[in-house]
Design a protein around this motif. Sequence first.
Motif, PDB file in Angstrom:
ATOM      1  N   GLU A 113      40.928 -42.488 -66.827  1.00 55.04           N
ATOM      2  CA  GLU A 113      39.760 -42.908 -66.046  1.00 55.04           C
ATOM      3  C   GLU A 113      39.005 -44.036 -66.732  1.00 55.04           C
ATOM      4  O   GLU A 113      38.569 -45.007 -66.109  1.00 55.04           O
ATOM      5  N   ASP A 201      35.713 -39.513 -57.014  1.00 51.39           N
ATOM      6  CA  ASP A 201      36.682 -38.495 -56.575  1.00 51.39           C
ATOM      7  C   ASP A 201      38.083 -39.092 -56.477  1.00 51.39           C
ATOM      8  O   ASP A 201      39.069 -38.504 -56.949  1.00 51.39           O
ATOM      9  N   GLU A 202      38.167 -40.257 -55.873  1.00 53.77           N
ATOM     10  CA  GLU A 202      39.473 -40.918 -55.741  1.00 53.77           C
ATOM     11  C   GLU A 202      40.004 -41.335 -57.116  1.00 53.77           C
ATOM     12  O   GLU A 202      41.201 -41.243 -57.377  1.00 53.77           O
ATOM     13  N   ARG A 204      39.397 -39.796 -59.954  1.00 48.17           N
ATOM     14  CA  ARG A 204      39.841 -38.599 -60.669  1.00 48.17           C
ATOM     15  C   ARG A 204      41.231 -38.170 -60.191  1.00 48.17           C
ATOM     16  O   ARG A 204      42.084 -37.808 -61.008  1.00 48.17           O
ATOM     17  N   VAL A 205      41.470 -38.215 -58.897  1.00 44.33           N
ATOM     18  CA  VAL A 205      42.799 -37.869 -58.366  1.00 44.33           C
ATOM     19  C   VAL A 205      43.844 -38.838 -58.916  1.00 44.33           C
ATOM     20  O   VAL A 205      44.947 -38.427 -59.308  1.00 44.33           O
ATOM     21  N   TRP A 206      43.500 -40.116 -58.969  1.00 43.37           N
ATOM     22  CA  TRP A 206      44.396 -41.142 -59.526  1.00 43.37           C
ATOM     23  C   TRP A 206      44.764 -40.788 -60.961  1.00 43.37           C
ATOM     24  O   TRP A 206      45.946 -40.803 -61.337  1.00 43.37           O
ATOM     25  N   GLU A 208      44.471 -37.818 -62.551  1.00 47.69           N
ATOM     26  CA  GLU A 208      45.177 -36.536 -62.658  1.00 47.69           C
ATOM     27  C   GLU A 208      46.659 -36.697 -62.311  1.00 47.69           C
ATOM     28  O   GLU A 208      47.527 -36.131 -62.997  1.00 47.69           O
ATOM     29  N   ASP A 209      46.945 -37.452 -61.264  1.00 47.59           N
ATOM     30  CA  ASP A 209      48.344 -37.647 -60.865  1.00 47.59           C
ATOM     31  C   ASP A 209      49.128 -38.391 -61.950  1.00 47.59           C
ATOM     32  O   ASP A 209      50.295 -38.061 -62.227  1.00 47.59           O
TER      33      ASP A 209
END
Length: 224
Positions: A113, A201-202, A204-206, A208-209
């Motif tokens: 991040e 939010d987007e 964090r998903v980026w 995590e993936d």
Amino acid sequence: MEHNEDSIEHTEAATKRRSRGRPSPEQAAALRESFLAAALESFLEKGYSATSIEAIAREAGVAKITIYRQFDNKEALFREVAHRAVSNARETMQNTLVHRGSDERQTLIDLVERMYLSATEPKTLALMRLVIAEAVRFPELAKSLYAENSYVLAPVVDYLAEAHRAGKLRVPSPELAAVQLSTLAFGGVRFFISKPLAGPDERRVWAEDIVDLVLRGWAPAAND
């Protein structure tokens, strides 16, 4: 009485001479910040070729010699501007590592991040675009920024090397792994030609993936 007046005049003359001399360390630091900020804005607004040290000096309100005392030419000034930009990115990542107390997955997510945020910060992103645009005519500038990238990734390399030694991750080549992780985090050319991610939010998903992907290859073997 005449002696006192002579002393006052002598003191005032000495003060004027000092004011026209070299600035104090504090004044010198302020002048440097002023013309470096003006240089960054000029490079980003006008491009490398259209920027001149003379124009930067006028914008910053300093004499040309003030800049030339510290930088031989425009390329040297640009290198310093780029160095300052990536130094901020390095400090951002270092803060993650210094305060790490979570598991490897969470630390890596935080790192991804922060790498993403540092690379897509508007001025940093604009600076990188500028270097890429000028890479053919000024290959040394591109090499300079590439070298700075190694400096930025040093904290990530250190973390991966430590995790490998501790058996928490399997990363035999931390330098290469750091470059690979940063490339994924930065999104390659995606964010040079399109808008950054919509929000936290987007983002964090980026992150995590990406981390879940690399951990499949970095996870220690069961018999290690």
